[in-house]
Scaffold this active site. Structure first.
Site, mmCIF file in Angstrom:
data_model
loop_
_atom_site.group_PDB
_atom_site.id
_atom_site.type_symbol
_atom_site.label_atom_id
_atom_site.label_comp_id
_atom_site.label_asym_id
_atom_site.label_seq_id
_atom_site.Cartn_x
_atom_site.Cartn_y
_atom_site.Cartn_z
ATOM 1 N N SER A 138 0.880 -1.348 -0.047
ATOM 2 C CA SER A 138 0.544 0.131 -0.147
ATOM 3 C C SER A 138 1.148 1.146 -0.502
ATOM 4 O O SER A 138 1.988 1.196 0.820
ATOM 5 C CB SER A 138 -0.859 0.403 1.064
ATOM 6 O OG SER A 138 -1.408 1.309 1.744
ATOM 7 N N TYR A 151 -3.756 -3.386 9.357
ATOM 8 C CA TYR A 151 -3.445 -2.467 7.659
ATOM 9 C C TYR A 151 -1.770 -2.597 7.136
ATOM 10 O O TYR A 151 -1.517 -3.067 7.031
ATOM 11 C CB TYR A 151 -4.393 -2.427 7.183
ATOM 12 C CG TYR A 151 -4.593 -2.236 5.521
ATOM 13 C CD1 TYR A 151 -5.074 -3.583 5.042
ATOM 14 C CD2 TYR A 151 -3.871 -1.201 4.997
ATOM 15 C CE1 TYR A 151 -4.752 -3.120 3.176
ATOM 16 C CE2 TYR A 151 -4.333 -0.952 3.897
ATOM 17 C CZ TYR A 151 -4.339 -2.333 2.454
ATOM 18 O OH TYR A 151 -4.492 -2.591 1.634
#
Length: 274
Positions: A138, A151
């Site tokens: 990410s 996350y």
């Protein structure tokens, strides 16, 4: 078809994984599309008979991963490109998350990607022009953010281990690239999300974060596919790549802010000799 590559893509039933699978098929390649539920892949397999193998796979199960990879390699005679894309979201504050939620999240987002990497490396080492391993992380993995801390933690861990892996396998001709994805409309915050039980004390911050995320439409996953298709054709691909123009600008801005922060406290840092 001798020039056709063989792909293994995890999390291929929707979102980015599905988009990458469709792009590879459109380019004449063959794809093993792995997912916990392969039902959404039925129609795609019917459109590409002999070129798409739906593979039921839970990446958190190490033995299942190794067995699945062997089946995938046997089906098409090897593997050329592997996209470690399977993942999910654990949404909530750090204090709110239970042990079972945290472990289940890391089992997929971090450990699952490690199991896949371990299982495919023997096949990528024997690929025709050097195998490609794409690790999907990410653009936000460089720092923590409230409500999505776990996350970010999983993706940051995958960033780090992938950098180490790239150094370890480059001498065998295997090329590893970390894909730091921007905010695409993948369903991650809906069908891909597990939420914590909210604590009232965090509601003001939760409201602030929801306002910051906003409700603007994110780009469609297929808009990222051309980047991946070009990347896997490069003889010397980068080890890290931010995917998305807006995301690139945001990451550069975050890095500038981090440097300013460190410079502001440089005097305190230099009090120690290490």
């Amino acid at each position: 078809m001798t020039d056709a590559r063989v792909w293994l893509i995890t999390g291929a039933s929707r979102g980015l994984g599905r988009a990458f699978a469709e792009a590879a098929l459109a380019g004449g390649d063959r794809v093993v599309a792995a997912a916990r539920d392969v039902t959404p892949l039925k129609e795609l397999a019917e459109r590409h008979p002999g070129h798409l193998l739906p593979l039921p796979l839970d990446v958190s199960d190490r033995r299942q991963v190794f067995d699945g990879v062997e089946r995938a390699a046997a089906e098409f005679g090897g593997l050329d490109v592997v996209v470690n894309n399977a993942g999910g979201m654990l949404y909530g504050m750090v204090e709110e998350a239970g042990e079972e939620q945290i472990r289940a999240h890391m089992d997929v987002n971090f450990f699952g990607a490690v199991w896949v990497a371990q299982a495919v490396l023997p096949h990528l080492r024997t690929a025709r022009d050097g195998g490609r391993l794409l690790q999907v992380t990410s653009m936000g993995s460089g720092g923590g953010m409230a409500t999505v801390g776990f996350y970010g933690a999983g993706k940051a861990a995958l960033d780090s281990v992938s950098e180490a892996l790239a150094m370890e396998v480059e001498r065998f001709g295997v090329k590893v690239t970390v894909l730091q994805m921007g905010g695409y409309d993948t369903g991650l915050f809906t069908t891909g999300t597990t939420a914590t039980e909210p604590l009232e004390r965090y509601q003001p911050l939760r409201t602030e974060m929801e306002a910051m995320w906003g409700d603007a439409a994110s780009p469609a996953p297929e808009t990222a596919a051309p980047v991946v298709m070009e990347l896997v054709s490069m003889p010397a691909p980068p080890r890290r790549l931010i995917v998305g123009g807006q995301s690139f600008d945001q990451v550069m801005e975050m890095r500038r802010a981090q440097e300013e922060h460190y410079r502001a406290w440089e005097g305190l840092s230099r009090l120690a000799p290490g």
